[in-house]
Design an enzyme around this catalytic site. Structure first.
Site, PDB file in Angstrom:
ATOM      1  N   CYS A  14       0.814  -1.230   0.000  1.00  0.00           N
ATOM      2  CA  CYS A  14       0.000   0.000   0.000  1.00  0.00           C
ATOM      3  C   CYS A  14       0.839   1.268   0.000  1.00  0.00           C
ATOM      4  O   CYS A  14       0.304   2.354  -0.239  1.00  0.00           O
ATOM      5  CB  CYS A  14      -0.926   0.022   1.206  1.00  0.00           C
TER       6      CYS A  14
HETATM    7  N1  CO8 Z   1     -20.423  -9.698   7.314  1.00  0.00           N
HETATM    8  C1  CO8 Z   1     -20.975  -9.825   8.568  1.00  0.00           C
HETATM    9  N2  CO8 Z   1     -20.223 -10.041   9.669  1.00  0.00           N
HETATM   10  C2  CO8 Z   1     -18.893 -10.152   9.501  1.00  0.00           C
HETATM   11  C3  CO8 Z   1     -18.275 -10.046   8.244  1.00  0.00           C
HETATM   12  C4  CO8 Z   1     -19.101  -9.818   7.119  1.00  0.00           C
HETATM   13  N3  CO8 Z   1     -18.597  -9.683   5.890  1.00  0.00           N
HETATM   14  N4  CO8 Z   1     -16.930 -10.189   8.384  1.00  0.00           N
HETATM   15  C5  CO8 Z   1     -16.723 -10.378   9.706  1.00  0.00           C
HETATM   16  N5  CO8 Z   1     -17.891 -10.367  10.381  1.00  0.00           N
HETATM   17  C6  CO8 Z   1     -18.100 -10.547  11.822  1.00  0.00           C
HETATM   18  C7  CO8 Z   1     -16.978 -11.349  12.454  1.00  0.00           C
HETATM   19  O1  CO8 Z   1     -17.232 -12.731  12.355  1.00  0.00           O
HETATM   20  C8  CO8 Z   1     -17.009 -10.857  13.892  1.00  0.00           C
HETATM   21  O2  CO8 Z   1     -18.028 -11.524  14.584  1.00  0.00           O
HETATM   22  P1  CO8 Z   1     -17.857 -11.882  16.174  1.00  0.00           P
HETATM   23  O3  CO8 Z   1     -17.705 -10.541  16.858  1.00  0.00           O
HETATM   24  O4  CO8 Z   1     -19.109 -12.609  16.486  1.00  0.00           O
HETATM   25  O5  CO8 Z   1     -16.598 -12.691  16.249  1.00  0.00           O
HETATM   26  C9  CO8 Z   1     -17.433  -9.380  13.752  1.00  0.00           C
HETATM   27  O6  CO8 Z   1     -18.071  -9.278  12.471  1.00  0.00           O
HETATM   28  C10 CO8 Z   1     -16.253  -8.426  13.824  1.00  0.00           C
HETATM   29  O7  CO8 Z   1     -15.201  -8.886  12.933  1.00  0.00           O
HETATM   30  P2  CO8 Z   1     -13.776  -8.197  12.846  1.00  0.00           P
HETATM   31  O8  CO8 Z   1     -13.214  -8.068  14.223  1.00  0.00           O
HETATM   32  O9  CO8 Z   1     -12.961  -8.898  11.820  1.00  0.00           O
HETATM   33  O10 CO8 Z   1     -14.214  -6.787  12.256  1.00  0.00           O
HETATM   34  P3  CO8 Z   1     -13.502  -5.396  12.385  1.00  0.00           P
HETATM   35  O11 CO8 Z   1     -14.423  -4.466  13.075  1.00  0.00           O
HETATM   36  O12 CO8 Z   1     -12.117  -5.500  12.878  1.00  0.00           O
HETATM   37  O13 CO8 Z   1     -13.447  -4.938  10.847  1.00  0.00           O
HETATM   38  C11 CO8 Z   1     -11.840  -4.787   9.065  1.00  0.00           C
HETATM   39  C12 CO8 Z   1     -12.710  -5.706   9.920  1.00  0.00           C
HETATM   40  C13 CO8 Z   1     -12.756  -3.896   8.247  1.00  0.00           C
HETATM   41  C14 CO8 Z   1     -11.002  -5.647   8.131  1.00  0.00           C
HETATM   42  C15 CO8 Z   1     -10.948  -3.913   9.958  1.00  0.00           C
HETATM   43  O14 CO8 Z   1     -10.291  -4.705  10.918  1.00  0.00           O
HETATM   44  C16 CO8 Z   1      -9.888  -3.143   9.193  1.00  0.00           C
HETATM   45  O15 CO8 Z   1     -10.164  -2.421   8.252  1.00  0.00           O
HETATM   46  N6  CO8 Z   1      -8.632  -3.218   9.629  1.00  0.00           N
HETATM   47  C17 CO8 Z   1      -7.534  -2.472   9.017  1.00  0.00           C
HETATM   48  C18 CO8 Z   1      -7.071  -3.250   7.865  1.00  0.00           C
HETATM   49  C19 CO8 Z   1      -6.046  -2.523   7.051  1.00  0.00           C
HETATM   50  O16 CO8 Z   1      -5.847  -1.347   7.101  1.00  0.00           O
HETATM   51  N7  CO8 Z   1      -5.393  -3.285   6.252  1.00  0.00           N
HETATM   52  C20 CO8 Z   1      -4.453  -2.742   5.370  1.00  0.00           C
HETATM   53  C21 CO8 Z   1      -4.489  -3.686   4.252  1.00  0.00           C
HETATM   54  S1  CO8 Z   1      -4.186  -2.945   2.767  1.00  0.00           S
HETATM   55  C22 CO8 Z   1      -2.520  -3.116   2.369  1.00  0.00           C
HETATM   56  O17 CO8 Z   1      -1.628  -2.933   3.084  1.00  0.00           O
HETATM   57  C23 CO8 Z   1      -2.249  -3.570   0.998  1.00  0.00           C
HETATM   58  C24 CO8 Z   1      -1.873  -4.995   1.015  1.00  0.00           C
HETATM   59  C25 CO8 Z   1      -1.446  -5.411  -0.329  1.00  0.00           C
HETATM   60  C26 CO8 Z   1      -2.539  -5.160  -1.359  1.00  0.00           C
HETATM   61  C27 CO8 Z   1      -3.520  -6.254  -1.426  1.00  0.00           C
HETATM   62  C28 CO8 Z   1      -4.415  -6.098  -2.626  1.00  0.00           C
HETATM   63  C29 CO8 Z   1      -5.531  -7.142  -2.672  1.00  0.00           C
END
Ligand code: CO8
Length: 373
Positions: free
Chosen positions: A156
């Site tokens: 990124c």
């Molecule tokens: N629908 C419904 N519920 C869901 C879903 C869904 N799609 N997904 C997860 N849930 C549920 C989970 O099961 C969990 O349930 P429970 O509490 O019962 O266990 C609950 O929702 C909460 O799940 P999470 O804790 O996973 O959810 P978050 O609130 O943490 O949100 C995110 C998830 C959005 C992924 C968040 O953690 C986030 O954005 N984090 C930062 C990520 C980030 O910045 N990453 C950078 C990556 S980009 C990068 O560096 C480039 C990489 C190389 C490029 C790649 C190109 C493809």
């Protein structure tokens, strides 16, 4: 020494929009198909059943409403769930070069720079379509640019690290004009079959033309300084690579051959890392966040950007202070902060300061302090 400047930017927006509703409907069809295909193993407890996804969760957790993709073909097929691109011959432009040229045309026109005046092309992206010949050299050739070209990958942070490399070369006089392109075909290695991340990414390409401030005829941004930092982490990882077929399970459809992340950990660790990085960069420049008109942050998560904005600016970001394009584009990897810059830099006045900051896998953080001229 010369004063480097951003002379123009361009964005190529892919033709197809995929809304959260359409994405979730496709994912849920896939989950139902998967659960039916694996009914016996699920009943025996050896395979976990897939739960449905929801548009409400996606918007609340990330701020994303839709994304653009180069093609929907294959993405909505429950038994496939990854894009289908046609095979190109070696005599045709690669897909990355094709979209890079489209973004580059816009950036070059805005900058008032002819392709032949470019003497450095950097193709900076999270993935390369092939290892060699470099995509950047193909773009240099298709453009009719001179000088030299190379590919670089810092996930990124590819765009900001590319800008830092180009800017240093312009400052030193190694090159006069540079083009940094970020063709991000994230749909190619996003795991669309994983509910935790299937909504995160979108395709796009951005381009940035850099040159000497003294050559600029139109409004431009002087690059005051750049600051790059890396710190190893396994929390965002992809194990695909050229040794794949040499390993025991060879070309198996393994989960870790696509993007994998510990999203919660990334969120918690990256917010303080990035906030401290920006504040240290500003302090080293003898300025402070109070002087910033805009903070163009990497577009991964709206909550994350609100938090970084608050930590850096010392208050809840006012509308427009930390421009957000996530709702429209989703996470476009290295291109995100450049789209934000492209969309919201025109209204700035001469002397205004702004800072582009990317962050992501590695971990990597790259910041570019700009002054409107
Ligand atoms: N629908 C419904 N519920 C869901 C879903 C869904 N799609 N997904 C997860 N849930 C549920 C989970 O099961 C969990 O349930 P429970 O509490 O019962 O266990 C609950 O929702 C909460 O799940 P999470 O804790 O996973 O959810 P978050 O609130 O943490 O949100 C995110 C998830 C959005 C992924 C968040 O953690 C986030 O954005 N984090 C930062 C990520 C980030 O910045 N990453 C950078 C990556 S980009 C990068 O560096 C480039 C990489 C190389 C490029 C790649 C190109 C493809």
């Amino acid at each position: 020494m010369y004063q480097p400047a951003i002379r123009g930017t361009g964005v190529f927006v892919p033709p197809e929009v995929l809304t959260n509703e359409e994405l979730v409907a496709a994912y849920n069809r896939h989950a139902d198909w998967f659960n039916a295909e694996n009914a016996a193993a699920i009943a025996a407890g050896t395979v976990a059943a897939k739960e449905h996804s929801s548009p409400e969760f996606i918007f609340k957790a990330s701020g994303i409403l839709q994304r653009y993709v180069l093609t929907k073909d294959g993405l909505l097929d429950p038994a496939r769930m990854y894009p289908r691109f046609r095979q190109r011959s070696d005599d045709e432009p690669s897909l990355m070069a094709e979209i890079a040229l489209k973004a580059a045309e816009v950036a070059l026109a805005k900058a008032g720079v002819a392709p032949g005046e470019i003497d450095l092309v950097i193709c900076a992206a999270s993935n390369m379509e092939r290892p060699y010949p470099a995509i950047a050299i193909e773009i240099q050739n298709l453009l009719g640019a001179g000088g030299f070209a190379f590919d670089m990958n810092v996930a990124c942070s590819s765009a900001t690290f590319g800008i830092q490399a180009a800017s240093d070369m312009i400052r030193a006089g190694t090159v006069r004009n540079a083009l940094v392109v970020n063709p991000e075909i994230t749909s190619g290695h996003l795991e669309w079959r994983d509910r935790d991340c299937h909504f995160i990414f979108g395709d796009v390409c951005t381009a940035t033309v850099l040159g000497r401030a003294e050559d600029a005829t139109a409004a431009h941004f002087k690059i005051r300084s750049c600051r790059c930092a890396t710190e190893f982490s396994n929390n965002i990882r992809n194990n695909n690579g050229f040794l794949r077929r040499s390993r025991p399970d060879g070309m198996a459809d393994r989960r870790d051959m696509q993007f994998v992340q510990e999203g919660r950990k990334v969120f918690k660790e990256v917010v303080p890392l990035v906030s401290a990085h920006i504040l240290a960069h500003l302090a080293a420049e003898g300025t402070s966040a109070a002087a910033l008109k805009r903070l163009w942050l990497h577009q991964a998560n709206k909550g994350m950007n609100d938090l970084i904005g608050r930590k850096v600016l010392g208050h809840d970001p006012l509308p427009g202070e930390t421009p957000n394009v996530l709702q429209e584009f989703a996470n476009t990897s290295s291109a995100g902060s450049i789209i934000a810059f492209d969309r919201s830099s025109d209204a700035m006045a001469a002397g205004d300061l702004g800072l582009i900051c990317s962050f992501g896998a590695g971990y990597s953080v790259g910041s570019v302090l700009l002054e409107r001229a």
